[in-house]
Design a protein around this motif. Structure first.
Motif, mmCIF file in Angstrom:
data_model
loop_
_atom_site.group_PDB
_atom_site.id
_atom_site.type_symbol
_atom_site.label_atom_id
_atom_site.label_comp_id
_atom_site.label_asym_id
_atom_site.label_seq_id
_atom_site.Cartn_x
_atom_site.Cartn_y
_atom_site.Cartn_z
ATOM 1 N N PHE A 15 -4.026 -12.893 -11.016
ATOM 2 C CA PHE A 15 -5.029 -11.828 -11.080
ATOM 3 C C PHE A 15 -5.759 -11.691 -9.754
ATOM 4 O O PHE A 15 -6.600 -10.841 -9.592
ATOM 5 C CB PHE A 15 -6.037 -12.126 -12.197
ATOM 6 N N LEU A 16 -5.423 -12.594 -8.823
ATOM 7 C CA LEU A 16 -6.077 -12.498 -7.513
ATOM 8 C C LEU A 16 -5.189 -11.697 -6.600
ATOM 9 O O LEU A 16 -4.182 -12.194 -6.106
ATOM 10 C CB LEU A 16 -6.303 -13.872 -6.907
ATOM 11 N N ILE A 17 -5.522 -10.495 -6.372
ATOM 12 C CA ILE A 17 -4.637 -9.637 -5.674
ATOM 13 C C ILE A 17 -5.379 -9.118 -4.482
ATOM 14 O O ILE A 17 -5.062 -8.502 -3.675
ATOM 15 C CB ILE A 17 -4.208 -8.531 -6.605
ATOM 16 N N GLY A 68 0.820 -1.190 0.000
ATOM 17 C CA GLY A 68 0.000 0.000 0.000
ATOM 18 C C GLY A 68 0.858 1.246 0.000
ATOM 19 O O GLY A 68 2.074 1.145 -0.174
ATOM 20 N N PRO A 69 0.246 2.411 0.149
ATOM 21 C CA PRO A 69 -1.167 2.616 0.473
ATOM 22 C C PRO A 69 -2.091 2.231 -0.678
ATOM 23 O O PRO A 69 -1.689 2.261 -1.847
ATOM 24 C CB PRO A 69 -1.258 4.130 0.703
ATOM 25 N N GLY A 70 -3.282 1.893 -0.297
ATOM 26 C CA GLY A 70 -4.286 1.525 -1.280
ATOM 27 C C GLY A 70 -5.658 1.509 -0.637
ATOM 28 O O GLY A 70 -5.794 1.776 0.553
ATOM 29 N N ARG A 71 -6.636 1.219 -1.450
ATOM 30 C CA ARG A 71 -8.019 1.110 -0.977
ATOM 31 C C ARG A 71 -8.385 -0.367 -0.975
ATOM 32 O O ARG A 71 -8.218 -1.041 -1.994
ATOM 33 C CB ARG A 71 -8.953 1.863 -1.937
ATOM 34 N N HIS A 72 -8.882 -0.872 0.145
ATOM 35 C CA HIS A 72 -9.449 -2.208 0.159
ATOM 36 C C HIS A 72 -10.832 -2.186 -0.484
ATOM 37 O O HIS A 72 -11.648 -1.315 -0.164
ATOM 38 C CB HIS A 72 -9.624 -2.714 1.588
ATOM 39 N N GLY A 73 -11.086 -3.148 -1.355
ATOM 40 C CA GLY A 73 -12.463 -3.349 -1.782
ATOM 41 C C GLY A 73 -13.252 -3.790 -0.552
ATOM 42 O O GLY A 73 -14.218 -3.144 -0.137
ATOM 43 N N TRP A 84 3.034 -10.740 2.173
ATOM 44 C CA TRP A 84 1.767 -10.408 2.808
ATOM 45 C C TRP A 84 0.875 -11.640 2.914
ATOM 46 O O TRP A 84 0.116 -11.811 3.847
ATOM 47 C CB TRP A 84 1.052 -9.303 2.021
ATOM 48 N N PHE A 85 0.977 -12.534 1.934
ATOM 49 C CA PHE A 85 0.150 -13.743 1.944
ATOM 50 C C PHE A 85 0.745 -14.842 2.824
ATOM 51 O O PHE A 85 0.020 -15.679 3.344
ATOM 52 C CB PHE A 85 -0.012 -14.283 0.519
ATOM 53 N N GLU A 86 2.056 -14.813 2.973
ATOM 54 C CA GLU A 86 2.716 -15.968 3.589
ATOM 55 C C GLU A 86 3.163 -15.753 5.026
ATOM 56 O O GLU A 86 3.211 -16.700 5.808
ATOM 57 C CB GLU A 86 3.917 -16.364 2.727
ATOM 58 N N HIS A 144 -4.029 -3.410 -7.341
ATOM 59 C CA HIS A 144 -2.606 -3.669 -7.158
ATOM 60 C C HIS A 144 -2.374 -5.045 -6.543
ATOM 61 O O HIS A 144 -3.146 -5.512 -5.715
ATOM 62 C CB HIS A 144 -1.980 -2.647 -6.218
ATOM 63 N N ALA A 145 -1.293 -5.651 -6.912
ATOM 64 C CA ALA A 145 -0.906 -6.930 -6.328
ATOM 65 C C ALA A 145 -0.269 -6.715 -4.962
ATOM 66 O O ALA A 145 0.500 -5.776 -4.759
ATOM 67 C CB ALA A 145 0.084 -7.624 -7.252
ATOM 68 N N ALA A 146 -0.608 -7.580 -4.026
ATOM 69 C CA ALA A 146 0.078 -7.578 -2.738
ATOM 70 C C ALA A 146 1.312 -8.458 -2.862
ATOM 71 O O ALA A 146 1.323 -9.407 -3.636
ATOM 72 C CB ALA A 146 -0.852 -8.107 -1.654
#
Lengths: 327, 327, 327, 327
Positions: free
Chosen positions: D325-327, D235-240, D295-297, D289-291
């Motif tokens: 595409f799953l970000i 980020g910064p970013g907006r969460h859906g 962040w996933f692990e 945006h891709a994380a």
């Protein structure tokens, strides 16, 4: 209590010119119009998933028909009805078919004379929170609170806190310990309703929540660019009380709207209410600015829920005081 | 012209209490202190790579010693000196050794009676623009402009525009076509100096540039939290003139400071100056708010560059007008 | 020099679908459409008083027809023409009647192969800076700069700085002292044009100025809400270089647009250019984020001003380096 | 239920270097240090009137000792204890004297293996909400939520929703209708705790509430200026999901902190939970945006409330999927 009032839910206002109101609320402030017909305009904020939070009705003169709260369930609504009835306050049911998008409701004049409405259900509509392409003006997110002028704040406080189960987040006292104003909430921020000492019952303003402080500044710019500069009555500024960043507007009928952002979470039952001295210059405007006389003196007339006639305001219990340093 | 004035560069102010001034400018507003001694406080903004843009000198009473502009080179400084001398304005050189961090300078009273200073060189220091860890208060970035009250705006305009080569971005006229105020620039935004009709010569305020509108709001919050609420004189608001988001403060000695953000680029020689009618309510405050009387009446006394004594202000050429709708 | 280049003034881009472009630039980003016909779309920012700063032409494939600068006067335009002609760069006049709203202009391929245009006059139109009711999307204020990929940055630097009189605000060097990129300006902020080492000549992006950082965040929200999420290529973030808060977008034809806010004043001739090491992780993104490969590799093809055909890009003089830590 | 869990109240984290942690949380992010000794650092946000919301303990390796919720009263705390005991989850009381500023508490491993703590009372301290002079860095206002990785989200959902009375605001499902993640709340915004499918039990992050989006941007600037650029993970970013404006940081021990602003009110019992498809690119980052993989692990190890030893995480019930595409 066998009922749970959820939050301030909608206001029903009488306005004299629906087209003028629509220009102000929709085009300039960015409210969403859910529906409109010759006699009604149903408005909501971008975050709201229910049909409306502001209902404007065409009428001969401006007035407040109802200050409306949402209750947790139909069962609780009935309990609440009985609670009012048991206190000889004469609540009256309003059939679901007689109001657009609202379930069965009841209306009642509270002990201060304010025309209340309670309901448990409203039609769900599309929530536009992430339709940023539709954002405009003030980017109004949702209704936040009512602010009422009443002749006896202590009486109103007792009724809402000890009767209806509201909690007090902040309050103002005179030097001799009289309650001058109180901020009361059911949802978890500073207020759903505030009671201020003044000629009442009258509705002082309706507060709407904005997503951030710059939306509030932009709203002022859009108002001015649209010829509504004279409708900006007070602010922008920071309230000492509530900590909100605010601006007060007057709609084309003189109803007062507050654009509001930045108060705080009041989730905890042990939150100690914050006491303000009536003479603290930072109470009303943290930055110390004076509010105009109109802000202290003018407010919207409320209607009797039975007769539909205006309720004659009474002089307040506490002497009106607005020392020059009291801003 | 054989000279190029670059921009408004520094102000030299007399203050009565350096500790009080430091608390206000450094701790609360977030100016950077480059140096300080018993008699001087040298302040700069976070973007400035030169030693200071505000010099406060300990003195018995508040006053403005110099309104100072930077010139492109030493050669041009000499040309400019000769230009003033040729007009019998009696510029006088100030030796580089007699002023901290400033190269050779000259001072001169302009035809309006304002004490000007010109220099070409100032000691370079570390630029803190990206030292965000040091940001505080208003996050002041740099000096932007001076605003002066003068008795004859047309005379001042002619001198700065036709003599010194300033360009006019915006101006205010009375109904009968008299010049009431003018915004004049050398650098490429709205102004380095504004001239307003009023009892003068006096310095009305010094404008400092902020990085964004929220820094301005935060500055008000910090001022109030620090006990300086009464020092917020006017605003925040939007100027019609210049389009800037502004707030006016009074420092502990009464000198007026404007925090300023959001004007526009004036790079083009064919930019058509924007004319405002003196009676346009959106001219001073786009949102239509009234400025307090103090803002119209009070300003800082300026000193004679030769005698060091206060210059007696004269009544303005145009009648003072502040209709209630003229805000 | 007997000429003064004022600033980056307009770009002339070829796009394949004007309707798609209009949706992106007007509806989503908030550009103002001054005029449009079957083959052209003339766009400007809210602060711009001239006819357009972005001209989109319908064409079979995307390309850059002209990178255009405004010159101070017709006389200077002629001087500048002669200056190019004297260097055998073969400038060619474009008649005023052949371009909408632009006075006489000339076009020339610069030594890097970029298709430049210079003009002194453009039709004035209404400036919408205070028409806040028209603000939407990114609230684009004005064109700010061009960023170009060129095969030999040192050559481009020498031409623009020593030839055309641009000043350098910031630059990037390799460890062995080779110039990797340079930010060059005529107007008084960080740049009108930047030259970056890369396969060129190509136009990397056009930068547009926004009024504040929240407009940039809102632009991302509106893009995503409008189905343009995949057009957000990089950011938002803070550039170390220039200090700007930025986001990079790709328009429907792949042209790259930077939304830009927050650089600084570069009015002073003695401003010391800021040197960045190519390996400094804070140079490109102050916060240390990696830019995607596309940002480094893709750019818009430019056209030959004489033939109208695409200019074949050459490999850069300095080896392409994009270490993982170089972001 | 005979108990009311109020909200996410504090985290107890083990860190290896208290001085490093203090620099990060206090100096850079702007947390308030209520108290500190050789082994403990008690931190709170500017709006919090209770002693702390983050307790850092000196230890040999980073870990999560407790994820702690506040309960409405001592009586309800006892009810809740009995509720856990009746389900053979072996809650254990922690005496009030054994923990600084916290009343009697109990700890228990939930069915997912997360180390929970519940208490009803914490020492009140001065609330600094209007001490704007103390604001710095991210201007952290209060703790908002926990986000946990668990091996079986459906199991966790059932326990928190059907057992503990949390409400679900939003959730993610796989194509075949399996629950991938759920956002659960007691207080009236999007969540007090989120459960995400992943190797668990682990604590993914702790979310803290900021007053506005610009404080989040400024936090990034201060982090970078202070040498913590590499600690900005995403980020910064907006969460859906949640609509929040966010940035994720890693503290010096690798614990993940989310700075968070801009979700919405969830006061109504009939609020329809929002369903997201696991493959919707706007779910995680609204802007697309891709994380990063980290962040996933990566997530923080949690401790057993009885043994004090790390709980071995288990592989998740649902296959790990992170399509590009799953970000």
């Amino acid at each position: 209590m066998a009922f749970s009032i959820i939050r301030a839910a909608r206001a029903v206002l009488h306005v004299t010119d629906l087209a003028a109101a629509r220009d102000f609320y929709e085009r300039v402030l960015g409210f969403v119009v859910t529906e409109a017909d010759e006699g009604h305009l149903y408005l909501r904020g971008l975050e709201e998933y229910q049909h409306h939070s502001l209902l404007l009705k065409k009428a001969d003169r401006p007035a407040v028909e109802a200050i409306s709260y949402k209750v947790g369930s139909e069962r609780e609504l009935e309990e609440l009805y009985r609670w009012f009835a048991a206190r000889q306050l004469e609540p009256k049911w309003v059939d679901a078919r007689s109001q657009r998008a609202v379930g069965r409701a009841f209306r009642v004049q509270d002990p201060s004379g304010l025309p209340l409405e309670f309901f448990a259900q409203m039609t769900a509509v599309e929530r536009l929170l992430q339709r940023y392409d539709l954002y405009r003006g003030a980017r109004v997110q949702r209704i936040d609170h009512f602010n009422c002028m009443v002749a006896d704040v202590q009486q109103a406080y007792d009724f809402y806190v000890h009767g209806l189960g509201f909690a007090c987040s902040e309050y103002t006292e005179t030097k001799d310990g009289k309650l001058w104003a109180a901020w009361l909430h059911r949802k978890q921020n500073v207020h759903d309703v505030a009671m201020m000492n003044g000629k009442g019952p009258r509705l002082h303003h309706i507060g709407f929540w904005l997503p951030d402080p710059l939306s509030l500044i932009h709203a002022c710019d859009v108002l001015a660019a649209s010829g509504y500069g004279a409708h900006i009555e007070r602010g922008p500024g920071r309230h000492g009380l509530s900590n909100a960043f605010f601006v007060y507007l007057r709609d084309p009928d003189g109803h007062r709207i507050e654009l509001y952002n930045g108060d705080y979470l009041t989730s905890d039952p042990d939150f100690p209410p914050i006491r303000w001295d009536l003479d603290d210059p930072r109470r009303q405007t943290f930055w110390g600015h004076a509010a105009p006389d109109s802000w202290f003196e003018e407010a919207s007339v409320v209607l009797d829920v039975h007769s539909g006639q205006p309720v004659e305001p009474k002089e307040p219990a506490l002497a009106k005081v607005k020392p020059t340093f009291l801003i």
